[in-house]
Write a protein that holds these residues in place. Structure first.
Motif, PDB file in Angstrom:
ATOM      1  N   GLY A  77       0.893  -1.235   0.147  1.00  0.00           N
ATOM      2  CA  GLY A  77       0.067  -0.117  -0.095  1.00  0.00           C
ATOM      3  C   GLY A  77       0.715   1.313  -0.150  1.00  0.00           C
ATOM      4  N   PHE A  78       0.004   2.430   0.398  1.00  0.00           N
ATOM      5  CA  PHE A  78       0.885   3.620   0.347  1.00  0.00           C
ATOM      6  C   PHE A  78       0.122   4.411   1.661  1.00  0.00           C
ATOM      7  CE2 PHE A  78      -2.256   4.088  -3.055  1.00  0.00           C
ATOM      8  CZ  PHE A  78      -2.793   5.398  -2.578  1.00  0.00           C
ATOM      9  N   PHE A  79       1.197   5.449   1.908  1.00  0.00           N
ATOM     10  CA  PHE A  79       0.581   6.470   2.924  1.00  0.00           C
ATOM     11  C   PHE A  79       0.709   7.732   2.153  1.00  0.00           C
ATOM     12  CE2 PHE A  79       2.034   3.095   5.991  1.00  0.00           C
ATOM     13  CZ  PHE A  79       1.223   3.221   7.081  1.00  0.00           C
ATOM     14  N   ASN A  80      -0.594   8.213   2.585  1.00  0.00           N
ATOM     15  CA  ASN A  80      -0.804   9.748   2.014  1.00  0.00           C
ATOM     16  C   ASN A  80      -1.013  10.763   2.997  1.00  0.00           C
ATOM     17  OD1 ASN A  80      -1.491  11.931  -0.031  1.00  0.00           O
ATOM     18  ND2 ASN A  80      -3.473  11.239   0.249  1.00  0.00           N
ATOM     19  N   GLN A  81      -0.544  11.900   3.041  1.00  0.00           N
ATOM     20  CA  GLN A  81      -0.596  12.886   4.200  1.00  0.00           C
ATOM     21  C   GLN A  81      -0.504  14.214   3.489  1.00  0.00           C
ATOM     22  OE1 GLN A  81       2.602  13.133   6.871  1.00  0.00           O
ATOM     23  NE2 GLN A  81       1.081  13.850   8.493  1.00  0.00           N
ATOM     24  N   GLY A  82      -1.970  14.992   3.718  1.00  0.00           N
ATOM     25  CA  GLY A  82      -2.125  16.146   3.381  1.00  0.00           C
ATOM     26  C   GLY A  82      -1.936  17.330   4.248  1.00  0.00           C
ATOM     27  N   GLY A  86      -0.860  25.017   6.744  1.00  0.00           N
ATOM     28  CA  GLY A  86       0.257  24.546   7.811  1.00  0.00           C
ATOM     29  C   GLY A  86       0.098  23.617   8.606  1.00  0.00           C
ATOM     30  N   VAL A  87      -1.248  22.970   8.738  1.00  0.00           N
ATOM     31  CA  VAL A  87      -1.402  21.849   9.773  1.00  0.00           C
ATOM     32  C   VAL A  87      -1.478  20.708   9.059  1.00  0.00           C
ATOM     33  CG1 VAL A  87      -2.940  21.036  11.302  1.00  0.00           C
ATOM     34  CG2 VAL A  87      -2.720  23.546  11.263  1.00  0.00           C
ATOM     35  N   MET A  88      -0.510  19.642   9.623  1.00  0.00           N
ATOM     36  CA  MET A  88      -0.587  18.288   8.879  1.00  0.00           C
ATOM     37  C   MET A  88      -1.991  17.398   9.244  1.00  0.00           C
ATOM     38  SD  MET A  88       2.136  18.776   7.148  1.00  0.00           S
ATOM     39  CE  MET A  88       2.045  17.094   6.629  1.00  0.00           C
ATOM     40  N   ASP A  89      -2.505  16.847   8.129  1.00  0.00           N
ATOM     41  CA  ASP A  89      -3.310  15.797   8.252  1.00  0.00           C
ATOM     42  C   ASP A  89      -2.888  14.601   9.053  1.00  0.00           C
ATOM     43  OD1 ASP A  89      -5.306  17.619   7.361  1.00  0.00           O
ATOM     44  OD2 ASP A  89      -5.161  16.779   5.239  1.00  0.00           O
ATOM     45  N   VAL A  90      -3.741  13.567   9.498  1.00  0.00           N
ATOM     46  CA  VAL A  90      -3.273  12.539  10.031  1.00  0.00           C
ATOM     47  C   VAL A  90      -2.940  11.642   8.809  1.00  0.00           C
ATOM     48  CG1 VAL A  90      -3.946  10.480  11.355  1.00  0.00           C
ATOM     49  CG2 VAL A  90      -4.670  12.675  11.991  1.00  0.00           C
ATOM     50  N   PRO A  91      -1.748  10.979   8.989  1.00  0.00           N
ATOM     51  CA  PRO A  91      -1.322  10.067   7.898  1.00  0.00           C
ATOM     52  C   PRO A  91      -2.214   9.079   7.373  1.00  0.00           C
ATOM     53  CG  PRO A  91       0.559  10.461   9.351  1.00  0.00           C
ATOM     54  CD  PRO A  91      -0.359  10.970  10.023  1.00  0.00           C
ATOM     55  N   ARG A  92      -2.685   8.532   6.287  1.00  0.00           N
ATOM     56  CA  ARG A  92      -3.778   7.855   5.977  1.00  0.00           C
ATOM     57  C   ARG A  92      -3.139   6.799   5.125  1.00  0.00           C
ATOM     58  NH1 ARG A  92      -8.342   8.893   1.368  1.00  0.00           N
ATOM     59  NH2 ARG A  92      -9.618   6.833   1.572  1.00  0.00           N
ATOM     60  N   PHE A  93      -3.171   5.360   5.455  1.00  0.00           N
ATOM     61  CA  PHE A  93      -2.686   4.118   5.076  1.00  0.00           C
ATOM     62  C   PHE A  93      -3.882   3.636   3.850  1.00  0.00           C
ATOM     63  CE2 PHE A  93      -2.423  -0.391   4.653  1.00  0.00           C
ATOM     64  CZ  PHE A  93      -0.925  -0.685   4.130  1.00  0.00           C
ATOM     65  N   LEU A 119       5.047  12.688   8.207  1.00  0.00           N
ATOM     66  CA  LEU A 119       5.653  11.661   7.722  1.00  0.00           C
ATOM     67  C   LEU A 119       6.614  11.935   6.894  1.00  0.00           C
ATOM     68  CD1 LEU A 119       5.587   8.435   7.817  1.00  0.00           C
ATOM     69  CD2 LEU A 119       3.716   8.782   5.933  1.00  0.00           C
ATOM     70  N   VAL A 120       7.883  11.556   7.361  1.00  0.00           N
ATOM     71  CA  VAL A 120       9.050  11.841   6.568  1.00  0.00           C
ATOM     72  C   VAL A 120       9.442  10.972   5.598  1.00  0.00           C
ATOM     73  CG1 VAL A 120      11.644  12.136   6.663  1.00  0.00           C
ATOM     74  CG2 VAL A 120      10.001  13.185   8.445  1.00  0.00           C
ATOM     75  N   THR A 121       9.409   9.547   5.887  1.00  0.00           N
ATOM     76  CA  THR A 121       9.664   8.548   5.012  1.00  0.00           C
ATOM     77  C   THR A 121       9.291   7.313   5.169  1.00  0.00           C
ATOM     78  OG1 THR A 121      11.582   7.383   3.616  1.00  0.00           O
ATOM     79  CG2 THR A 121      11.967   7.714   6.114  1.00  0.00           C
ATOM     80  N   SER A 122       9.013   6.170   4.637  1.00  0.00           N
ATOM     81  CA  SER A 122       8.634   4.925   4.774  1.00  0.00           C
ATOM     82  C   SER A 122       9.563   3.974   4.124  1.00  0.00           C
ATOM     83  CB  SER A 122       7.157   4.763   4.242  1.00  0.00           C
ATOM     84  OG  SER A 122       6.876   3.377   4.309  1.00  0.00           O
ATOM     85  N   ARG A 123       9.933   2.906   5.017  1.00  0.00           N
ATOM     86  CA  ARG A 123      11.105   1.616   4.071  1.00  0.00           C
ATOM     87  C   ARG A 123      10.957   0.832   5.056  1.00  0.00           C
ATOM     88  NH1 ARG A 123      16.692   1.296   3.902  1.00  0.00           N
ATOM     89  NH2 ARG A 123      17.230   0.263   1.556  1.00  0.00           N
ATOM     90  N   LYS A 124      10.810  -0.426   4.424  1.00  0.00           N
ATOM     91  CA  LYS A 124      11.007  -1.743   4.837  1.00  0.00           C
ATOM     92  C   LYS A 124      10.179  -1.911   6.010  1.00  0.00           C
ATOM     93  CE  LYS A 124      15.724  -2.891   3.200  1.00  0.00           C
ATOM     94  NZ  LYS A 124      16.887  -3.138   3.543  1.00  0.00           N
ATOM     95  N   GLY A 125       8.846  -1.435   5.788  1.00  0.00           N
ATOM     96  CA  GLY A 125       7.942  -1.827   6.958  1.00  0.00           C
ATOM     97  C   GLY A 125       7.841  -0.702   8.044  1.00  0.00           C
ATOM     98  N   ALA A 404       1.364  16.758   0.898  1.00  0.00           N
ATOM     99  CA  ALA A 404       2.644  17.155   1.419  1.00  0.00           C
ATOM    100  C   ALA A 404       3.373  15.856   1.470  1.00  0.00           C
ATOM    101  CB  ALA A 404       1.851  17.483   2.956  1.00  0.00           C
ATOM    102  N   SER A 405       2.867  14.693   1.328  1.00  0.00           N
ATOM    103  CA  SER A 405       3.830  13.424   1.442  1.00  0.00           C
ATOM    104  C   SER A 405       2.972  12.320   0.901  1.00  0.00           C
ATOM    105  CB  SER A 405       4.314  13.324   2.878  1.00  0.00           C
ATOM    106  OG  SER A 405       3.297  12.905   3.606  1.00  0.00           O
ATOM    107  N   PHE A 406       3.684  11.475  -0.092  1.00  0.00           N
ATOM    108  CA  PHE A 406       3.065  10.319  -0.478  1.00  0.00           C
ATOM    109  C   PHE A 406       4.412   9.201  -0.271  1.00  0.00           C
ATOM    110  CE2 PHE A 406       1.856   7.178  -3.272  1.00  0.00           C
ATOM    111  CZ  PHE A 406       0.656   7.219  -3.671  1.00  0.00           C
TER     112      PHE A 406
END
Length: 440
Positions: A77-82, A86-93, A119-125, A404-406
């Protein structure tokens, strides 16, 4: 098991080994041998969806089944965060398969400390979140809280990479266990480029070190920070403007800036968007992937993808590149994307969003005229050079330009096969077999 027609498979007559025997009347040992020797990962998923007994055997004997290829990684899957004002949403899987326990993953972010974290990065679980730095495994619930770097130790703008045990097997000071990890950050000081490393074994940050061989500005590192790092052949790689920053993982902290060929750095003039770093699933070479809409085929939803590889000399783990020819080998292809249901008209934009580094999956996002402010996700398999619409995946819910991040999320094969035994609530697990790993 419910079929698409709504009919239910009949149980084999004569009972079975126990009350969860819904499969063929074969001995458990015979079934496990078949699972281990003849089936790949997506076939194992389908077997786990067949009946309670097969699900129990697949997940319960995952260690034996995966022993032949324990280092294989599977994109799940992937994580998406908007971000808004200037306020970060909760990361969504967002899972790629309908059976994956996304509720248990997203439950981790229900706690207050995670609601404001980027959320900065995702790697190897594992995931890395900043604000109060954390490294977490959402499948196991393990969370490591890192000491904050404040005051004079504050790195400011930085690029980071998460390293695990298999990344550091040849390092001068390898980690102590398979579950160990290190977080590497590179940042700019007034007179030099600096580096720090957090070790989960020591539970602390290393002293600040000076990176030799290359000087990178804080602005460039901030751009590299927005993209995922790649690890290959004993080094960490970040995309920095028109070049690639290379940092050796040994004690030398030697870095280099490798410029990309001119026709690639000017790719934006021909419609190519910012490329992403990936690792070839075939031979482990680092590569840069770019994509754009085919100029003459707007109505056919065709996308041109090109991949450029980093060449190495010496072979094996040797990271010495051929002088003057570090980025030379390239290939390209034209892919036709399947429009999602309800979309019509031409495709107006395509961009690369994230990477599952170990499994070689790159995520594409396309925009259609009928949905001008919404993005449709696709998965590009670098090994097969095929891009498939992620059927059954919920709407990403991301307005154009607001992400903001994917980050792609993948697990090692053993952890993934073990997770097939988890249920989404009471009763039998719910799987739509035809939607499992549709992009393979």
């Amino acid at each position: 098991m419910l079929l698409r027609s709504g009919k239910r498979l009949k149980r084999a007559p004569g009972g079975g080994h126990d009350d969860d025997d819904d499969g063929l009347p074969l001995a458990d040992e015979m079934l496990i041998l078949i699972f281990a020797r003849l089936l790949d990962t997506d076939d194992l998923v389908r077997c786990a969806a067949t009946c309670r007994r097969w699900r129990r055997l697949v997940s319960g004997e995952a260690s034996f089944i995966c022993r032949s290829n324990p280092e294989q990684f599977v994109p799940v899957g992937f994580f998406n965060q908007g971000e808004e004002y200037g306020v970060m949403d909760v990361p969504r899987f967002v899972p790629l398969a309908s059976h994956f326990p996304s509720a248990s993953v997203n439950a981790l972010f229900a706690d207050e400390p995670f609601r404001s974290s980027r959320l900065v990065t995702s790697r190897k679980g594992r995931l890395v979140l900043e604000l109060c730095p954390r490294v977490c495994n959402p499948m196991t619930g393990n969370v490591s809280v890192l000491p904050a770097l404040a005051g004079r130790d504050n790195p400011g703008r930085y690029a980071c990479a998460l390293l695990t045990a298999d990344d550091l097997t040849n390092a001068a000071d390898p980690p102590g266990s398979a579950s160990s990890f290190r977080l590497v950050i590179v940042y700019d000081r007034r007179d030099f480029t600096a580096c720090r490393t957090y070790s989960s074994d020591a539970g602390s940050w290393s002293p600040e070190g000076i990176v030799s061989g290359a000087r990178v500005s804080g602005r460039s590192l901030a751009q590299a920070h927005a993209a995922a790092a790649a690890v290959a052949r004993g080094a960490v790689f970040w995309r920095v403007r028109d070049a690639v920053l290379v940092l050796r993982l040994d004690s030398t902290l030697e870095a280099a800036l490798e410029p990309l060929p001119e026709d690639w750095t000017r790719g934006g003039r021909r419609g190519y968007g910012p490329g992403v770093l990936a690792v070839s699933p075939d031979d482990g070479r680092l590569c840069v992937v770019e994509a754009r809409i085919h100029d003459d085929y707007y109505w056919k939803h065709e996308v041109k993808v090109r991949v450029m590889f980093r060449e190495h000399g010496g072979g094996g783990e040797d990271d010495v590149a051929v002088p003057g020819e570090k980025w030379v080998a390239s290939r390209g292809t034209t892919l036709q994307l399947q429009a999602p249901s309800g979309c019509y008209g031409r495709m107006t934009r395509v961009s690369l969003r994230g990477v599952c580094e170990k499994s070689g999956v790159v995520f594409l996002a396309a925009v259609f005229e009928s949905r001008p402010n919404r993005e449709t996700p696709y998965a590009l398999d670098l090994g097969r050079m095929e891009a498939r619409l992620l059927r059954g995946v919920p709407d990403v819910g991301c307005r154009l330009g607001s992400c903001a991040s994917f980050h792609g999320y993948e697990m090692d094969r053993l952890a993934y096969v073990t997770s097939l035994g988890k249920r989404r609530g009471k009763g039998m697990i719910t799987m739509d077999v035809d939607d499992i790993y549709d992009f393979y």
